[in-house]
Enzyme design. Structure first.
Site, short mmCIF file in Angstrom:
data_model
loop_
_atom_site.label_atom_id
_atom_site.label_comp_id
_atom_site.label_asym_id
_atom_site.label_seq_id
_atom_site.Cartn_x
_atom_site.Cartn_y
_atom_site.Cartn_z
N HIS A 114 41.03 38.32 40.40
CA HIS A 114 40.20 38.52 41.59
C HIS A 114 39.43 39.86 41.50
O HIS A 114 38.20 39.89 41.58
CB HIS A 114 41.08 38.48 42.84
CG HIS A 114 40.34 38.65 44.13
ND1 HIS A 114 39.95 37.60 44.91
CD2 HIS A 114 39.89 39.76 44.78
CE1 HIS A 114 39.31 38.02 45.98
NE2 HIS A 114 39.26 39.35 45.93
N GLU A 115 40.17 40.94 41.29
CA GLU A 115 39.52 42.25 41.22
C GLU A 115 38.63 42.33 39.98
O GLU A 115 37.59 42.99 40.00
CB GLU A 115 40.56 43.37 41.22
CG GLU A 115 41.47 43.42 42.46
CD GLU A 115 40.72 43.45 43.79
OE1 GLU A 115 39.55 43.90 43.80
OE2 GLU A 115 41.28 43.01 44.81
N HIS B 74 35.24 41.11 40.91
CA HIS B 74 34.46 42.19 41.56
C HIS B 74 33.92 43.15 40.50
O HIS B 74 32.77 43.59 40.56
CB HIS B 74 35.35 42.99 42.52
CG HIS B 74 35.62 42.31 43.84
ND1 HIS B 74 34.61 41.88 44.67
CD2 HIS B 74 36.79 42.01 44.48
CE1 HIS B 74 35.16 41.34 45.77
NE2 HIS B 74 36.47 41.40 45.68
N GLU C 197 32.44 38.92 47.28
CA GLU C 197 33.61 38.06 47.37
C GLU C 197 33.38 36.74 46.62
O GLU C 197 34.32 36.13 46.12
CB GLU C 197 33.94 37.83 48.85
CG GLU C 197 35.38 37.49 49.13
CD GLU C 197 36.39 38.59 48.82
OE1 GLU C 197 36.00 39.77 48.65
OE2 GLU C 197 37.58 38.26 48.70
#
Lengths: 504, 504
Positions: free
Chosen positions: B267-268, B271, B297
Site C-alpha cells: 500500500h505505502e 504511494h 489513494e
C-alpha cells in the site's frame, strides 16, 4: 521599546536561528546515516538554502540593531546572563561574517567544494601536483582572512581563535615543544623494546550485531541517555547534538577489528555526554553546544583513553565483551588483552595512530600550518617538509604523498587552525583527569566496579553544564586550578608505556 | 523589471518554500521512525518555526505582488507552463490562507492540538461525552470556514475541494449511493455464505526480520527505487516524498499476522511509486507531489488490492513468501492462501476492514460529516446516528463508542472532507485498472510472471508524471476516457467475492 522587549525579540530571533541550525543538523545526520543516494544532491541544496538564511540573519540590519541596543553599558543590569553571553557570541559571529567581503567568501566556498573532490582523487592517485594549485589558493585565502579579521602577535592566532578562543601560538609553541621533546624519545624506546604485545587475536571475526549490542551496553554504562539519543552506523563516525534532548552517536563496525567500533563508540559517546548535559537554560541559543573544539575533544579523548583504555575499566567490562564473542578471547587473559588494545608505535596515518604518537601527528601539522600562513613555507615545498618531519619525529618516511601530506581532508576543506584542537583536547583531558582524581579519589575503584556515573557527574559539573557560556581556558582553570600544562599527559603516557613495554 | 526576471524571482521564492517543506517532511519522518523521545517536544517547536515561515511566505506582500504580475493576461505567452501551474497553486493557497482571520486560525490550531489528546483518552475510556465539547467547536469552526471561503451548491463542497478539487456532493452522492446499494446486499450474502475461508494459519509466528526481507523484495518487484528511498519501521505506516529522489516507505511488523506488513508495505509502496515518478521539471515547486488525496489513494489501493490481493500476483510470489517462513505455509495450497488473504465480512474498525466493506465505512462517515456541516445533525446525536448506520450497512452495532464514533483521529485533528478520498481512491483505482487492461491487455500474465514494470510504467505515463499540475478528474478522464464511475469497482468486488464465497 523597553529593553525588556528588545531582549525578548532578540531571544526570539536567536531561537529561530537555532531552530534552523537544528534541522540543518538533522539533515546532515540523515545524509550520513542512510539517506538515499539519489536524494543527496537536492538535499545539499536544501542545506544551502537554510545555511544561507542563518548566515543572512547573523549579519542582518536587525541583528546589528539588537546587538547595539543590548551592548549599551546602561542596560547591562537589566538583562539576564544568558542574553549577555548570547550577545557576545552573536557579536563575534556578526563581526567575523561582515569582515569578509561577500564575493571573496562565495569564491572560497566554491573553491573548497572543488578542492575536496580534487583532493580525493589526488589522494587516490598519490599525486600532490594535482592538488597543489587548490591548496595554494586556500592558503592564500586564509592569509587574506587573517588580514580581514586582524590579528595580534602571530598571524596564526586569528585562525586558532576560530576553534580555540583564548589560545595563542605562544602558548601552543611552549606546550607542543614540551610534548615533542618528551614523546620523540619515548616513541623510540617503545619501538626498540624487545617486549611487544601479542595482537593477532584482535583481528578475529566479531559479528556486527554483537558489536552493536556491546557498544550499546558501554554507552549505557557511560550514562549516555538513550531516551535523548540513538546509535547508528556510518562511514566516518561522529556525534551530533541537535538539542540537549536529542544527541546522536554514530559508529562504524569492522568485523575484523572490534576496536574500531568499541573505541569509536566510546569516543563519540564522550562528545555526546557533553552535548546531553548542557544546562537547559541555554536551549535555543548559540550557547547550547560545546565551548570549543579542544574542550569537546577533551571529553571524547577522556572517555576513549583515560576510561576506555584503562586496565580497571576492563576489569569491569572484559567479561561482558567476552559474552558477545566468546571464542575470540577464550585464551587471552586480561593482562594480554590490555596490552594488545594499547599497542603503540610509529605509523603514517593520523586517524590510525595510538595514544602515544597521536600528538606528534598533530604537532607536525601545526608547525607546517603556521609556517604556511606566515609565508615561511611554500605549498610547493610542503611534501618534502612533511616527510622530513615524519622522519625526525617517528623515524619513518612516507613512501608516497597518499600516506603523507595528502592523508587528511581538513586543508582541502579550507580548515587551518583546527588540527591543534585534537592535541589540546588530549592535554586538557589529562589535566581534567588529574583534577577529578584529586576531587573524588576513587577513580580506579569506580572503573573496576563499572560505576561510571560519578565520573560523568564530575565532568557535567565542571565542563558540560556551561555549554558555550564559558571560555575554554576558564573551564580549564576553574576545573583544575591551573592553566594549560603538558605534564599530566606526559606523566600518564610515560608511566603507561613504560609498564606495557617494560622499558625499565 | 522584465517579466522574465519576475518569473525567475518567483521560482526562486517558491523553491525556498519547497526546501523548507522538505526539511519539515524529513523532521516528521524522523519523529515517526526513531527520534529519541525526550527530543520530541523541542522538535515540534522546530516544525512550528518552519511551518510558520512557510505560511508567512505563502501570504506575504511579496507573494501577492508575484501573483498579480504573473497572472496578468498580457504576460501569459511569455511564461512557461510550470510557472503557470505554480501560480495557480500559490494563488489558491494565498486566497485560502488569507480568507481565514488570523486569530481564528491560531485558536483552531490550539483547539485541535488539545482535541487530539482528549480524543485519545476519550477513546481509551470509551467516553464520548469527554470529547463532545471539542468536537462541537471543531464542527463550528468548519462551518465558519465554509463561510469564509465561500461555497457553491452544498456547503460541504468547500471542504471536499481541499482534498479533492473538482469533486462535489452531487457527484459523491450519486457514486456513493450506487456503491451502497450494491455493497450492502453483497456483504449480507458473504456473511451468510456457508463457505468461509480457513484463516488459522494467518496468525502463526513469522519473524520480523524475515518479513522485512520479503517486504523489500516485493517493493523491488513493484519497481520501487531503493536508491531514491528506504524502508523503515513505524507505528502508523506512511510514505513520504521529501523530493522525487527521496521517497521513504514505512511499515509495521506484526509477528503474529504477516498481512499487516505485507499489504501495508505494498500500500505505502503504491504511494511511494507516485511520488518517485513525478516529472523532474516540477522539482522545487508545489507541483512536485500527488494531485489529490483521492488520486494518491488510487495508487496505494491499486497496488495493495488489484495487484497485491490478486490470485495471479501470488502465482508469482507465493513460493518466495514461503522461503521466508517455510513452516507456516507448508500445508496451505495457493487457492487456500488466496481465499484467506481475501477474507471479508462486517467489522467495526475501518482500518481493519477488508476490500469489500471498506467503502461502506467511508460512506457512513461521509454522510455524517455532511449532515454535521449542514446543521442537519448535532454532535450530541452523533453516536446514535453512527450506531444506527452501522446496523443498517453491516448488520452489527458497536458495543461502545471506542469501536464506534471515537475510532478515528481525523475529526479530532479538524479534518472534515478528508474521508471520502479513501473510497474515491478505490473507485478511481478500479477505473484505472480497467483502462490499463484495455491498453496493455496482458495484466494477469504480467502478474503471473511477476513482471510489474509495465504496470508501473502505465501508471507513470497516465498518473504519476503530472504531479499536481493536472487536476484529479482530468487525470481520470484522460487515462480512462470517462468521468467518475462506481461500476468497475462493483463489478470487480462482485466477481471476486462471489467466487471466493461461492455465492452462485
Amino acid at each position: 521599546m523597553s529593553i525588556q522587549n528588545v531582549e525578548k525579540d532578540f531571544r526570539h530571533y536567536v531561537k529561530k536561528m537555532s531552530h534552523y541550525e537544528e534541522v540543518i543538523g538533522l539533515t546532515a545526520w540523515d545524509l550520513r546515516t542512510g539517506a538515499p543516494k539519489k536524494g543527496v544532491e537536492q538535499r545539499s541544496e536544501v542545506i544551502g538554502t537554510l545555511s544561507t538564511e542563518v548566515f543572512r540573519m547573523s549579519v542582518s540590519k536587525e541583528m546589528e540593531t539588537f546587538l547595539d541596543k543590548l551592548e549599551a553599558p546602561e542596560v547591562q543590569n537589566e538583562i539576564d546572563d544568558v542574553t549577555k553571553h548570547t550577545v557576545r557570541e552573536c557579536r563575534e559571529t556578526f563581526d567575523k561574517n561582515t569582515n569578509v567581503p561577500e564575493e571573496e567568501y562565495e569564491a572560497f566556498v566554491i573553491l573548497t567544494a572543488q578542492a575536496e573532490s580534487v583532493w580525493e582523487e589526488a589522494k587516490d592517485k598519490q599525486d600532490f601536483e594535482m592538488f597543489k594549485p587548490y591548496l595554494e589558493k586556500i592558503v592564500r585565502f586564509n592569509q587574506k582572512y587573517v588580514e580581514w579579521q586582524g590579528y595580534s602577535g602571530h598571524k596564526y592566532n586569528t585562525l586558532l581563535h576560530e576553534f580555540e578562543p583564548g589560545l595563542t601560538v605562544e602558548t601552543l609553541d611552549r606546550v607542543f615543544t614540551e610534548l615533542k621533546e618528551a614523546l620523540i624519545p619515548l616513541v623510540k624506546r617503545v619501538t626498540e623494546s624487545s617486549s611487544q604485545p601479542e595482537t593477532n587475536f584482535l583481528y578475529e571475526y566479531f559479528p556486527k550485531e554483537e558489536q552493536r549490542a556491546f557498544s550499546e551496553q558501554v554507552l549505557e554504562s557511560m550514562q549516555y541517555d538513550f531516551e535523548a539519543g540513538r546509535l547508528d552506523e556510518t562511514v566516518h563516525p561522529f556525534a551530533i547534538g541537535l538539542n540537549a534532548n536529542d544527541v546522536r552517536v554514530t559508529t562504524k563496525y569492522d568485523e575484523n577489528d572490534f576496536r574500531t567500533a568499541v573505541f569509536g563508540t566510546i569516543h563519540e559517546g564522550g562528545h555526546a555526554l557533553y552535548e546531553q548535559n548542557i544546562d537547559a537554560k541555554y536551549k535555543n541559543t548559540p550557547l547550547c553546544t560545546g565551548t570549543s573544539m579542544g574542550i569537546h575533544e577533551s571529553q571524547s579523548l577522556f572517555w576513549e583513553n583515560f576510561v576506555g583504555r584503562h586496565y580497571a575499566f576492563w576489569e569491569a567490562h572484559y567479561d561482558l565483551l567476552k559474552q558477545f564473542n566468546e571464542g575470540q578471547f577464550k585464551n587471552i587473559g586480561l593482562d594480554d588483552f590490555y596490552c594488545a588494545i594499547n599497542v603503540a608505535g610509529p605509523s603514517f596515518i593520523r586517524i590510525e595512530a595510538d595514544e602515544m604518537t597521536y600528538s606528534l601527528h598533530i604537532i607536525l601539522r601545526y608547525e607546517l600550518e603556521k609556517a604556511l600562513i606566515n609565508g615561511e613555507l611554500e605549498v610547493n615545498d610542503l611534501p618534502q617538509a612533511w616527510n622530513d618531519k615524519m622522519e625526525e619525529y617517528f623515524g619513518i618516511r612516507p613512501r608516497h604523498d597518499g600516506e603523507g601530506v595528502l592523508q587528511d581532508v581538513h586543508w582541502a576543506g579550507g580548515m587551518f587552525g583546527y588540527f591543534p584542537s585534537y592535541a589540546l583536547g588530549y592535554v586538557y583531558a589529562a589535566q581534567l583527569k588529574d583534577a577529578l582524581i584529586k576531587d573524588i579519589g576513587n577513580f580506579e575503584t569506580l572503573l573496576q566496579e563499572g560505576r561510571l556515573a560519578p565520573i560523568k557527574e564530575w565532568m557535567t559539573k565542571h565542563v558540560h553544564q556551561f555549554g558555550k557560556s564559558k571560555q575554554p581556558l576558564d573551564i580549564l582553570r576553574d576545573a583544575t586550578g591551573s592553566s594549560i600544562n603538558a605534564q599530566p599527559l606526559l606523566n600518564y603516557l610515560r608511566t603507561k608505556y613504560e609498564e606495557i613495554y617494560r622499558l625499565n
